[in-house]
Design a protein around this motif. Structure first.
Motif, PDB file in Angstrom:
ATOM      1  N   GLU A 111      42.240  35.750  52.416  1.00  0.00           N
ATOM      2  CA  GLU A 111      42.671  34.220  51.867  1.00  0.00           C
ATOM      3  C   GLU A 111      41.479  33.808  51.649  1.00  0.00           C
ATOM      4  O   GLU A 111      41.406  32.708  50.565  1.00  0.00           O
ATOM      5  N   ALA A 112      40.298  33.885  52.306  1.00  0.00           N
ATOM      6  CA  ALA A 112      38.985  33.002  52.056  1.00  0.00           C
ATOM      7  C   ALA A 112      38.640  33.278  50.722  1.00  0.00           C
ATOM      8  O   ALA A 112      38.125  32.535  49.911  1.00  0.00           O
ATOM      9  N   ALA A 113      38.720  34.873  50.400  1.00  0.00           N
ATOM     10  CA  ALA A 113      38.159  35.128  48.818  1.00  0.00           C
ATOM     11  C   ALA A 113      39.017  34.621  47.889  1.00  0.00           C
ATOM     12  O   ALA A 113      38.711  34.134  46.939  1.00  0.00           O
ATOM     13  N   ILE A 114      40.337  34.382  48.115  1.00  0.00           N
ATOM     14  CA  ILE A 114      41.301  33.830  47.255  1.00  0.00           C
ATOM     15  C   ILE A 114      40.951  32.182  46.862  1.00  0.00           C
ATOM     16  O   ILE A 114      40.898  31.874  45.828  1.00  0.00           O
ATOM     17  N   GLU A 115      40.903  31.839  47.985  1.00  0.00           N
ATOM     18  CA  GLU A 115      40.272  30.238  48.122  1.00  0.00           C
ATOM     19  C   GLU A 115      39.038  30.174  47.146  1.00  0.00           C
ATOM     20  O   GLU A 115      39.025  28.975  46.296  1.00  0.00           O
ATOM     21  N   GLU A 116      37.952  30.806  47.289  1.00  0.00           N
ATOM     22  CA  GLU A 116      36.639  30.851  46.457  1.00  0.00           C
ATOM     23  C   GLU A 116      36.901  30.980  45.136  1.00  0.00           C
ATOM     24  O   GLU A 116      36.432  30.154  44.081  1.00  0.00           O
ATOM     25  N   LEU A 117      38.028  31.958  44.574  1.00  0.00           N
ATOM     26  CA  LEU A 117      38.019  32.235  43.157  1.00  0.00           C
ATOM     27  C   LEU A 117      38.954  30.982  42.567  1.00  0.00           C
ATOM     28  O   LEU A 117      38.769  30.796  41.425  1.00  0.00           O
ATOM     29  N   LYS A 118      39.760  30.495  43.441  1.00  0.00           N
ATOM     30  CA  LYS A 118      40.654  29.311  42.981  1.00  0.00           C
ATOM     31  C   LYS A 118      39.627  28.110  42.526  1.00  0.00           C
ATOM     32  O   LYS A 118      40.104  27.350  41.675  1.00  0.00           O
TER      33      LYS A 118
ATOM     34  N   ASP B 290      47.348  44.363  33.865  1.00  0.00           N
ATOM     35  CA  ASP B 290      46.355  45.001  34.016  1.00  0.00           C
ATOM     36  C   ASP B 290      45.340  44.716  35.265  1.00  0.00           C
ATOM     37  O   ASP B 290      46.186  44.583  36.234  1.00  0.00           O
ATOM     38  N   LEU B 291      44.301  45.343  35.373  1.00  0.00           N
ATOM     39  CA  LEU B 291      43.352  45.509  36.634  1.00  0.00           C
ATOM     40  C   LEU B 291      42.646  44.347  36.861  1.00  0.00           C
ATOM     41  O   LEU B 291      41.820  44.384  37.821  1.00  0.00           O
ATOM     42  N   SER B 292      42.638  43.272  36.071  1.00  0.00           N
ATOM     43  CA  SER B 292      41.847  42.336  36.135  1.00  0.00           C
ATOM     44  C   SER B 292      41.713  41.208  37.477  1.00  0.00           C
ATOM     45  O   SER B 292      40.627  40.886  38.001  1.00  0.00           O
ATOM     46  N   TYR B 293      42.989  41.080  37.994  1.00  0.00           N
ATOM     47  CA  TYR B 293      43.028  40.389  39.237  1.00  0.00           C
ATOM     48  C   TYR B 293      42.702  41.003  40.251  1.00  0.00           C
ATOM     49  O   TYR B 293      41.915  40.535  41.333  1.00  0.00           O
TER      50      TYR B 293
ATOM     51  N   LEU C 195      38.520  42.086  44.658  1.00  0.00           N
ATOM     52  CA  LEU C 195      37.696  42.991  45.106  1.00  0.00           C
ATOM     53  C   LEU C 195      36.120  42.850  44.955  1.00  0.00           C
ATOM     54  O   LEU C 195      35.318  42.833  45.892  1.00  0.00           O
ATOM     55  N   ASN C 196      35.746  42.349  43.934  1.00  0.00           N
ATOM     56  CA  ASN C 196      34.404  41.631  43.531  1.00  0.00           C
ATOM     57  C   ASN C 196      33.962  40.416  44.392  1.00  0.00           C
ATOM     58  O   ASN C 196      32.919  40.396  44.969  1.00  0.00           O
TER      59      ASN C 196
END
Length: 419
Positions: free
Chosen positions: A106-113, A24-27, A32-33
């Motif tokens: 990468e910075a956005a991924i870290e925040e989501l983690k 799905d498109l959730s990730y 992007l959000n």
């Protein structure tokens, strides 16, 4: 993780998994959000289709630039280098920009983690995020976005484009979006958006109603090749005509002609400052890497990334029509393609099977038993290419085909002075 060079970025992208357990498109929406939805700050044109979507995207990019628009282009796969995937005004993203944008991802991924330790992206999601972030920060007027696979569930399908385009529908990726042509048509119709026009190319009659019904349901005005605009291929030219305009372009293969027609129709729906001369010049100057690409003229060597039944059928028709001598084919395919259907198309051609050093590339044992018996096999594509090239007489043709990965490898090999 902080990247300092482009190799680190590319290694990171290719170390990621290809698929999530749930398609799905959730990730992609979450990343992007986190990046403040860069895809919403740029006008887009969304392009899907079994074949022709890459060519159509290149034509569109050049048309938009001719209209004075700062233009992003997201395409796949690449031929020479990864940076081709993301272009700005026909120039590949620089290594420096790629590193800078990847560090933002990468910075956005870290925040989501921090909220969800299991959050991760697959390869294509990472590439899509890179493209949208780059186009937004460069303040593009338009970006042409080529779908990866399918439509509705494709990771690029997070945009509301100014125009949607469906170039063709044929059998490819049946295991993912099939198995039938109707299933594929339904999946591709997923890029049709409410109140936004859709341009339809050379669509088989038996699935056309699926696309037209979807367009009607979304109040999306449809523009169909053969009904609303026409393409005629004469001996020396390609002619485009709709109810108001008529253009003439330099001769190209007939399948390219359809892509030109679709691109011209689409760009006209945007009401940009494009006169007849600019449109004709933009199309005539467009060069599309790895698609009916003539590497050498006498004897002729052509590379083309045709990798499914529809594309190979069209390609063989063209090659046979212009041939005066023997046709040699160097074929390398991915093992998840319709190897049997494609190899059954060859008649009098002398075929050599080969492979590149890539996990998905088909080995000899992946081809049907009949093809294994019938055709030569040379594991090393460089040796195979050189041997066939040395055999050619003046009127012979060597066609390198079956995958863009093989085409890219051969073009890179030629480029390094190995002609």
């Amino acid at each position: 993780m902080k990247f300092t060079n482009v190799d680190q970025v590319i290694n990171r992208i290719y170390s990621l998994p290809k698929l999530h357990p749930k398609n799905d498109l959730s990730y992609i929406k979450r990343i992007l959000n986190q990046l403040n939805n860069p895809q919403d700050s740029v006008k887009t044109i969304h392009v899907t289709g079994t074949n022709g979507k890459g060519s159509t995207s290149y034509y569109l990019s050049n048309l938009l630039q001719k209209a004075g628009q700062k233009t992003g282009l997201f395409v796949s796969p690449y031929i020479y280098e990864f940076n081709e995937r993301i272009q700005l005004n026909s120039k590949n993203i620089s290594n420096r920009d790629l590193v800078e944008v990847a560090n933002k991802i990468e910075a956005a991924i870290e925040e989501l983690k921090k909220v969800d330790p299991n959050f991760s992206l697959v390869t294509f999601e990472y590439e899509v995020a890179l493209a949208f972030q780059f186009f937004a920060q460069e303040k593009c007027n338009y970006a042409v976005i080529e779908v990866g696979i399918g439509g509705e569930h494709d990771k690029t399908n997070v945009i509301t484009p100014e125009v949607s385009i469906i170039t063709t529908i044929g059998l490819d990726h049946e295991k993912i979006i099939g198995p039938t042509l109707a299933d594929i048509a339904k999946e591709k119709s997923g890029i049709i958006k409410p109140n936004k026009p859709v341009v339809l190319g050379n669509i088989p009659q038996d699935v056309l109603s699926i696309l037209l019904n979807k367009a009607q349901a979304e109040n999306s005005k449809s523009f169909l090749l053969g009904r609303d605009f026409k393409i005629k291929v004469s001996k020396n030219a390609i002619e485009y005509q709709d109810s108001e305009n008529k253009y003439q372009f330099l001769k190209r293969p007939v399948v390219e002609a359809y892509d030109i027609g679709v691109a011209v129709q689409a760009v006209q729906l945007l009401n940009l400052q494009l006169n007849k001369q600019k449109i004709e010049r933009a199309i005539n100057k467009t060069q599309i890497p790895g698609r009916y690409d003539i590497v050498q003229t006498a004897p002729k060597i052509i590379v083309d990334g045709a990798h499914n039944l529809q594309a190979m059928t069209n390609l063989l028709y063209l090659i046979r029509k212009e041939n005066q001598g023997q046709i040699y084919i160097l074929l390398g395919m991915m093992k998840d393609k319709d190897l049997g259907l494609v190899t059954n198309l060859f008649k009098d051609e002398k075929v050599t099977l080969t492979r590149i050093d890539y996990l998905r590339a088909a080995r000899l044992e992946d081809f049907p038993a009949e093809a294994q018996k019938k055709y030569n096999y040379e594991e090393n594509f460089k040796i195979a290419y050189t041997n066939l090239k040395n055999k050619l007489k003046p009127h012979d043709i060597l066609l390198v085909t079956g995958s863009f990965y093989l085409v890219g490898a051969v073009l890179n090999y030629c480029k390094r002075g190995k002609k």
